[in-house]
Each structure stands twice: as structure tokens, then as C-alpha cells.
Design a protein around this motif. Sequence first.
Motif, PDB file in Angstrom:
ATOM      1  N   GLN A   1       0.809  -1.217   0.000  1.00  0.00           N
ATOM      2  CA  GLN A   1       0.000   0.000   0.000  1.00  0.00           C
ATOM      3  C   GLN A   1       0.845   1.270   0.000  1.00  0.00           C
ATOM      4  O   GLN A   1       0.317   2.355   0.219  1.00  0.00           O
ATOM      5  N   ASP A   2       2.126   1.133  -0.292  1.00  0.00           N
ATOM      6  CA  ASP A   2       3.006   2.303  -0.362  1.00  0.00           C
ATOM      7  C   ASP A   2       2.900   2.919  -1.754  1.00  0.00           C
ATOM      8  O   ASP A   2       3.600   2.524  -2.690  1.00  0.00           O
TER       9      ASP A   2
ATOM     10  N   ASP B   1      12.513  -1.622  10.726  1.00  0.00           N
ATOM     11  CA  ASP B   1      13.337  -0.718   9.919  1.00  0.00           C
ATOM     12  C   ASP B   1      12.817  -0.635   8.484  1.00  0.00           C
ATOM     13  O   ASP B   1      12.760   0.449   7.894  1.00  0.00           O
ATOM     14  N   PHE B   2      12.398  -1.778   7.920  1.00  0.00           N
ATOM     15  CA  PHE B   2      12.001  -1.814   6.510  1.00  0.00           C
ATOM     16  C   PHE B   2      10.712  -1.049   6.260  1.00  0.00           C
ATOM     17  O   PHE B   2      10.479  -0.576   5.138  1.00  0.00           O
ATOM     18  N   THR B   3       9.885  -0.930   7.271  1.00  0.00           N
ATOM     19  CA  THR B   3       8.593  -0.257   7.098  1.00  0.00           C
ATOM     20  C   THR B   3       8.573   1.148   7.694  1.00  0.00           C
ATOM     21  O   THR B   3       7.501   1.737   7.861  1.00  0.00           O
TER      22      THR B   3
ATOM     23  N   LYS C   1      11.702   5.417   5.038  1.00  0.00           N
ATOM     24  CA  LYS C   1      12.613   4.442   4.457  1.00  0.00           C
ATOM     25  C   LYS C   1      12.909   4.774   2.992  1.00  0.00           C
ATOM     26  O   LYS C   1      12.000   5.010   2.191  1.00  0.00           O
ATOM     27  N   ASP C   2      14.196   4.789   2.649  1.00  0.00           N
ATOM     28  CA  ASP C   2      14.626   4.998   1.267  1.00  0.00           C
ATOM     29  C   ASP C   2      14.934   3.633   0.655  1.00  0.00           C
ATOM     30  O   ASP C   2      15.833   2.935   1.107  1.00  0.00           O
ATOM     31  N   TYR C   3      14.173   3.246  -0.368  1.00  0.00           N
ATOM     32  CA  TYR C   3      14.317   1.909  -0.949  1.00  0.00           C
ATOM     33  C   TYR C   3      15.254   1.867  -2.155  1.00  0.00           C
ATOM     34  O   TYR C   3      15.333   0.850  -2.841  1.00  0.00           O
TER      35      TYR C   3
END
Length: 324
Positions: free
Chosen positions: A102-103, A140-142, A146-148
Amino acid sequence: MGFPIVLPIIVKELTAELKPLAAEDFCDIIVSPSAVEYVPQMSNPEVVRKLIGTTDILSFSMVNLPDEQSEQFEKQSQMIISSYPPAQYYWQIRTLMMSVLQDRSVNFEKRFLLLNYAIKTVQNMIDRGQPNLIPPFIGDFTRPDKDYTEVLEYFKEVRPNPGYSLADGISLLKSLNKPNAAYKEVMNTIYKNLGVSGPETLQMTDMKKYISLRKEYTETVSGEKARYIENVMINLLWAYSIPFADPSYNFWDNFVFFCSLYNAVKVMVTCYMPGKDNDDFIKAISALDSALRATGKDVFGKVITAVKNAGQGNNGDMAMLTLS
């Protein structure tokens, strides 16, 4: 605190609209390791209509059962976790998948790449006997900030393979039971738009034509209709209790199945929708859900077995399937 019941907000709205139907009439009620989950059945066209009409992020509510009603579910949860300890992370992994899917700051197909990396990382932690690392990793991942970029860079060498995606998608679609005329019509339209008579002549497909259809699909799901596929896949995530569809398979296998489901939806929409409208989209998704239901839970094992027999179950294969 009592055992939780989780349901999408649209259940309340649909209950009001579908009188005299109650939620139990159009929802699956699934007891997961963490909650009793209400999942609207997309075989009901009005459910699909509500899903694609929801412009905001699909939201969920949670209520807790009274303590005296919770005991049976708590015991069942404890039994599941006792027999399969990683199930204790079911809700955290579900939260991870929901957060990424849902991002909307990320292209939908790239969200699957992010999940590819995240679920493989979680599975590796379990395989190495370090499940204690799962909660901080997910936290951390969510993170909202967060820069992916670095994660997506991991997949930069992956190249699309439209033939792979088409063959895999048609294979799953044609393997399903055909519960009604609508699904047969959808499949016949797919073959017609591919310029073939049926699955046995799929190798005669003009790939230039399919790639053109695929480009049209990409433009659709990257635009205002991106939420259509997003909400359909969210519903399928819950309907199959991903990442816990079958406790005899690990979390990565669950993700492989989910990728195959997404690819089947993608191929169906790609090949069926040209020249059609929202009512046709609703018809196709409803027909697909009916076919999945008619086939039953066996579809999970069949898909995973087929993927493993083909030697196509690693994260590179799943990235290619997502991008193709």
C-alpha cells in the motif's frame, strides 16, 4: 485482552448495501495464528465494485472478542505456533506485506521487488536460526522515511521476459476449474486477443502484439487505476492467509505463490481488458475468484510444485516474473 477480529472497513459498508445479506454471507471467516479475519469474497461482483471504487488506502478495523469467547481461538493459535514456531511472526510479516503493497509512493510492480527482498531476508533469518532478527528488520524496513533506492538497485540487472510471464500466467489460469460461463468467456477472449485458438497454440502468439498489450497494462496500473490491482491483490493476500496459506510450506514459498497469483491477474487483465470498461474488469476479477474457489486450496500446492519442478523458485525468477 480478547482474541482480535480483523476486517476491512468496506465490510461494514457492504453489509449496509447488500441487505438482507450479513457479513457472514459474503465473507470468508478465517482463523489465522493471530486473528479471526473477515475477507470479502470477490466472486461477488459488488465486492470487486467496492474494492475498485475505494480511492483511499484500503483500511481495516480490529475489535477484541470477550475473554470467554477468545479461549478456543487462543488455544488454536498456541497449537499452530507450537507445531510451526515461525507462525509467531505471521502478523508481523502480514504487516510488512501490507505496508509495502500500500506504499503508493512506489510503482506497484516495484513493490513486489521490495517484498521479494524483504521476504527472502526474513526466510534466511529463519533458516539460519535467527528469527529474533525479524522484528527489528521489519521495523526498519517499514519506516515511513525508508529509502528503498538501495534495495531496488539489487534488481537492476533483472530483465523482463514477456514469454515467461505469459506462459506462467496462462498455465495457472487454464489449470483452474471453470465454474461458470463468465470464466470461460474471459479465457476465450484472452486467447482471441492473443491471436491463438487456445492454450495448446500459445507458442504461436505474436509476442510483439503481447508486448504492446503489456505496455498498455503498465500504463494502466501506473496511473489512476493502480488502486484496482492493489486492492485486488490485498484481498487475495488475506483470502489465502499469506504468508501462512499452508504450514507445510515456508514463508518464501508463500511469496512465490503470491507472485504467481499476481502474474496470473496481470496476464488476465493484460489480455482481456483492451477495449473494455470497469464493468468488464469487475466481471473478470469476479470470474477469476470464482474459479480459484472452485479449484480450492489445492491450487497452492500445485503452483509451488510446478515452480519447483521448473527450477524457477528463486528470488531472481520472481523478480523477472514481476517485471515481465
